[in-house]
Design an enzyme around this catalytic site. Structure first.
Site, PDB file in Angstrom:
ATOM      1  N   CYS A 183       0.821  -1.221   0.000  1.00 39.01           N
ATOM      2  CA  CYS A 183       0.000   0.000   0.000  1.00 39.01           C
ATOM      3  C   CYS A 183       0.853   1.269   0.000  1.00 39.01           C
ATOM      4  CB  CYS A 183      -0.929  -0.007   1.202  1.00 39.01           C
ATOM      5  SG  CYS A 183      -1.995  -1.446   1.219  1.00 39.01           S
ATOM      6  N   HIS A 236      -3.025   7.003   2.349  1.00 43.19           N
ATOM      7  CA  HIS A 236      -3.531   5.708   1.901  1.00 43.19           C
ATOM      8  C   HIS A 236      -4.880   5.471   2.595  1.00 43.19           C
ATOM      9  CE1 HIS A 236      -4.124   1.567   1.208  1.00 43.19           C
ATOM     10  NE2 HIS A 236      -3.747   1.175   2.413  1.00 43.19           N
ATOM     11  N   ASN A 249     -10.225   0.099   0.647  1.00 41.84           N
ATOM     12  CA  ASN A 249      -8.758   0.117   0.578  1.00 41.84           C
ATOM     13  C   ASN A 249      -8.320  -0.505  -0.758  1.00 41.84           C
ATOM     14  OD1 ASN A 249      -6.051  -0.545   0.787  1.00 41.84           O
ATOM     15  ND2 ASN A 249      -6.180  -1.178   2.927  1.00 41.84           N
TER      16      ASN A 249
END
Ligand code: UT7
Length: 327
Positions: A112, A253, A283
């Site tokens: 990520c 993020h 996500n």
């Protein structure tokens, strides 16, 4: 030394939507639990026939169009992904789909944090004068690596792709950065390869297996994120000779709205300056920062000259921040 300008952004459109109510028919969960614990209401899934490379190419094409740069003018394509179509890398397929015939293309894996790591990496090639125009893409299809019977992880992830175009410029709009890793905490978030030994010939065996779905210790990752992310942003700001008061937009993020809120509170960034698309996308791993950036640019919130503090964090563990000026 040449500087770096951010001259275009783009993202892929994924038609398939999976709502929290849909998920409550898959695992023992509720819209109430997911939305209050994470801020996520829905996520998009890549269609079965869609490849990671085609999503990445779609995002890259949109970014090049915004920048008004022809694919043949691109010197390098850097694809941040943990879910390539091919373990040898998917950036080459993206290059071919775009017709970016002059570009060197390769993958970069930092989960990520991948997009922030790739952005900073790409900028170094421009600063050294090696390349003039670089397409940086963050794309992931974690739905293909999710355990859909594990309610602690399957409610979190979605698929997506986002991209930015970097160009050599007199002014340097990568103002500061800091990148970090701590492999000793690797076990808290993994998508591991598991092999079984198969005898090949006398005294010789080969290890053959497959990757197994995502496992995560959510509480540990949460604690890591809320302590390390503000710290790394402050370090990147220090290198940029800026303070938190100079941040026009905070793009983290998109892992959990509670993490976004906690980091913003620590940095004293008002909530209206925090870009969040958690509710619609969940996500999306390496795609989340460029996707949020692209949506905010196209909606007219982010304007040329705005200072953006970006930060990625995730498996590795890895985390990092890049402070950029849009434009
Ligand atoms: O991109 C990678 C970065 N990843 C992250 O940043 C993730 C960071 N971590 C988080 O965002 C949060 O830890 C989660 C959203 C994953 C979990 O939230 P939490 O508030 O830490 O919940 P928890 O793990 O402490 O679980 C609380 C309860 C548990 O039940 P008991 O043991 O208290 O009875 C879980 O079993 O919630 C239960 N639970 C669920 N209940 C309904 C866990 N998942 C679910 C679910 N639906 N989907």
């Amino acid at each position: 030394m040449p500087g770096v300008a951010l001259v275009g952004s783009g993202s892929a459109r994924l038609p398939g939507t999976l709502t929290n109510d849909d998920l409550s028919r898959v695992v023992d969960t509720t819209d109430e639990w997911i939305s209050t614990r994470t801020g996520i209401r829905a996520r998009h899934l890549a269609a079965p026939e869609e490849s990671l490379a085609s999503l990445a190419a779609q995002a890259g094409r949109a970014a090049l169009e915004m920048a008004q740069i022809a694919p043949e003018a691109v010197d390098m394509i850097l694809l941040a992904t943990s879910t390539p179509d091919d373990l040898f890398g998917s950036a080459g397929q993206v290059q071919a789909e775009l017709g970016a015939s002059r570009a060197v293309a390769f993958d970069l894996t930092a989960a990520c944090s991948g997009f922030v790591f790739a952005l900073v990496t790409a900028a170094q090639y421009i600063r050294t004068g090696a390349f003039q125009t670089v397409l940086v893409i963050g794309a992931d299809v974690l739905s293909r690596w999710t355990d859909w019977s594990d309610r602690t992880t399957c409610v979190l992830f979605g698929d997506g792709a986002g991209a930015v175009v970097l160009k050599a410029s007199e002014q340097d709009n990568l103002l500061g950065f800091q990148l970090c890793s701590d492999g000793s905490m690797n076990g808290v978030l993994r998508l591991p390869y598991q092999a079984q030994s198969a005898p090949l010939t006398e005294g010789i065996a080969v290890q053959q297996g497959t990757f197994t779905p995502i496992t995560m210790n959510g509480r540990e990752v949460y604690k890591f994120a809320v302590s390390r992310v503000p710290e790394v942003i402050e370090k990147a700001l220090f290198r940029a000779n800026l303070t938190t008061a100079d941040i026009d937009w905070l793009i983290l993020h998109q892992a959990n709205q509670r993490i976004l809120d906690a980091v913003a509170q620590r940095l004293k960034v008002p909530s209206e300056r925090v870009v969040s698309n958690m509710a619609q996308h969940g996500n999306t791993s390496a795609a989340s920062v460029p996707l949020a950036l692209d949506e905010a640019v196209r909606a007219g919130y982010i304007k040329p000259g705005d200072t953006i503090a970006t930060a990625g964090f995730g498996a590795g563990l890895t985390w990092g921040s890049a402070i950029v000026k849009w434009g």
